[in-house]
Design an enzyme around this catalytic site. Structure first.
Site, PDB file in Angstrom:
ATOM      1  N   ASP A  16       0.834  -1.204   0.000  1.00  0.00           N
ATOM      2  CA  ASP A  16       0.000   0.000   0.000  1.00  0.00           C
ATOM      3  C   ASP A  16       0.872   1.258   0.000  1.00  0.00           C
ATOM      4  O   ASP A  16       1.908   1.289   0.669  1.00  0.00           O
ATOM      5  CB  ASP A  16      -0.901  -0.011   1.238  1.00  0.00           C
ATOM      6  CG  ASP A  16      -1.996   1.042   1.168  1.00  0.00           C
ATOM      7  OD1 ASP A  16      -2.313   1.514   0.056  1.00  0.00           O
ATOM      8  OD2 ASP A  16      -2.532   1.393   2.230  1.00  0.00           O
ATOM      9  N   HIS A  33       3.026   3.628  -9.175  1.00  0.00           N
ATOM     10  CA  HIS A  33       2.878   2.191  -9.436  1.00  0.00           C
ATOM     11  C   HIS A  33       4.156   1.611 -10.045  1.00  0.00           C
ATOM     12  O   HIS A  33       4.554   0.481  -9.725  1.00  0.00           O
ATOM     13  CB  HIS A  33       1.696   1.949 -10.365  1.00  0.00           C
ATOM     14  CG  HIS A  33       0.371   2.265  -9.742  1.00  0.00           C
ATOM     15  ND1 HIS A  33       0.011   1.798  -8.502  1.00  0.00           N
ATOM     16  CD2 HIS A  33      -0.689   3.004 -10.194  1.00  0.00           C
ATOM     17  CE1 HIS A  33      -1.213   2.235  -8.200  1.00  0.00           C
ATOM     18  NE2 HIS A  33      -1.644   2.967  -9.216  1.00  0.00           N
ATOM     19  N   GLU A  63     -11.695  -5.380  -5.811  1.00  0.00           N
ATOM     20  CA  GLU A  63     -12.292  -4.049  -5.692  1.00  0.00           C
ATOM     21  C   GLU A  63     -11.559  -3.005  -6.526  1.00  0.00           C
ATOM     22  O   GLU A  63     -12.075  -1.907  -6.754  1.00  0.00           O
ATOM     23  CB  GLU A  63     -12.302  -3.604  -4.225  1.00  0.00           C
ATOM     24  CG  GLU A  63     -13.344  -4.296  -3.353  1.00  0.00           C
ATOM     25  CD  GLU A  63     -12.883  -5.662  -2.878  1.00  0.00           C
ATOM     26  OE1 GLU A  63     -11.654  -5.900  -2.848  1.00  0.00           O
ATOM     27  OE2 GLU A  63     -13.744  -6.494  -2.548  1.00  0.00           O
ATOM     28  N   ASN A  64     -10.348  -3.321  -6.986  1.00  0.00           N
ATOM     29  CA  ASN A  64      -9.574  -2.340  -7.754  1.00  0.00           C
ATOM     30  C   ASN A  64     -10.190  -1.998  -9.100  1.00  0.00           C
ATOM     31  O   ASN A  64      -9.836  -0.978  -9.711  1.00  0.00           O
ATOM     32  CB  ASN A  64      -8.134  -2.828  -7.961  1.00  0.00           C
ATOM     33  CG  ASN A  64      -7.280  -2.726  -6.715  1.00  0.00           C
ATOM     34  OD1 ASN A  64      -6.265  -3.413  -6.597  1.00  0.00           O
ATOM     35  ND2 ASN A  64      -7.669  -1.891  -5.760  1.00  0.00           N
ATOM     36  N   TRP A  65     -11.128  -2.825  -9.581  1.00  0.00           N
ATOM     37  CA  TRP A  65     -11.811  -2.509 -10.834  1.00  0.00           C
ATOM     38  C   TRP A  65     -12.619  -1.222 -10.727  1.00  0.00           C
ATOM     39  O   TRP A  65     -13.008  -0.641 -11.749  1.00  0.00           O
ATOM     40  CB  TRP A  65     -12.744  -3.655 -11.241  1.00  0.00           C
ATOM     41  CG  TRP A  65     -12.049  -4.941 -11.570  1.00  0.00           C
ATOM     42  CD1 TRP A  65     -12.062  -6.089 -10.852  1.00  0.00           C
ATOM     43  CD2 TRP A  65     -11.228  -5.212 -12.717  1.00  0.00           C
ATOM     44  NE1 TRP A  65     -11.307  -7.063 -11.463  1.00  0.00           N
ATOM     45  CE2 TRP A  65     -10.795  -6.555 -12.608  1.00  0.00           C
ATOM     46  CE3 TRP A  65     -10.827  -4.449 -13.818  1.00  0.00           C
ATOM     47  CZ2 TRP A  65      -9.965  -7.143 -13.577  1.00  0.00           C
ATOM     48  CZ3 TRP A  65      -9.994  -5.040 -14.767  1.00  0.00           C
ATOM     49  CH2 TRP A  65      -9.588  -6.361 -14.647  1.00  0.00           C
TER      50      TRP A  65
END
EC number: 2.5.1.-
Length: 227
Positions: A16, A33, A63-65
């Site tokens: 994170d 990233h 959930e990253n979508w």
């Protein structure tokens, strides 16, 4: 460093802080990233140096979508480049790649690259497990459904149907960036794992941080519900 007998066999990391790392420096999230990818490389090498049997990394959650399409596109391109660039190093270093999660939801070319990597690294001595399109609640529901199809739903039956069924039990779970939550990651497997929440942002993570985490693990007395 502590003796091998005090080392965790299986360490998992919630990586994170890429976005905050970039924001602090006035950079686009994509660069955060990218630097996070460099931290992955350092950490995989550090795991070998420290003699860890298995390292599991939370790379892309189910959930990253929900993120912006542009950021998802950046993440997918980074994944493509990372596989292409690192695969030969994985093979040389005796790594077996394992994917946990529904990776077949990705673009066909990414699925093809991942499956090629899985095939070419299947004889490694150590394991790098990467969570892709992964959510622990979904994993638990899937395991319960499969266990029910076999018969009784027991903890032992559940264990057999988790993505991690062939990995050592989780010993240590690390989260970077100072956040203190599990974010739907390895909820079942974390039942008796030691947890460590570190203030370092993921792009700054390296061998010293992993070493410190393992030394902290070695100092703890694990009770597994006993006294």
């Amino acid at each position: 460093m502590t003796s091998d007998s005090n080392l965790p066999r299986h360490v998992a990391i919630i990586m994170d802080g890429n976005g905050r790392w970039a924001k602090k420096r006035g950079f686009p999230r994509a660069l955060g990233h990218k630097q996070g990818g460099e931290a992955v490389r350092r950490t995989v090498e550090a795991a070998k140096t420290l003699g860890l049997e298995c390292l599991t990394l939370y790379a892309f959650s189910s959930e990253n979508w929900k993120r912006d399409e542009s950021e998802i596109s950046d993440l997918m391109n980074l994944m493509r480049r990372f596989i292409e660039k690192e695969l030969d190093a994985f093979i040389r270093n005796g790594l077996t790649l394992k994917i946990i999660g529904d990776y077949k939801a990705f673009a066909p070319d990414i699925v093809e690259k991942l499956e090629d990597a899985l095939e070419r690294t299947k004889h490694g001595e150590r394991t790098l497990a990467v969570a892709l399109n992964y959510g622990a609640q979904q994993e638990i529901a899937r395991a319960a459904r499969l266990a029910a199809e076999e018969g009784e739903v027991t903890p032992e039956a559940m264990d057999r149907h988790l993505y991690t069924s062939d990995l050592p039990p989780l010993d240590l779970l690390i989260r970077t960036s100072g956040e203190v939550r599990l974010s739907n990651f390895l909820l079942w497997q974390s039942a008796y794992a030691e947890m460590l929440f570190m203030d370092v942002l993921w792009p700054d993570f390296g061998e010293d941080h992993l070493r410190q985490a393992c030394e902290e693990f070695a100092r703890r007395e694990r009770r597994f519900g006993g006294r």
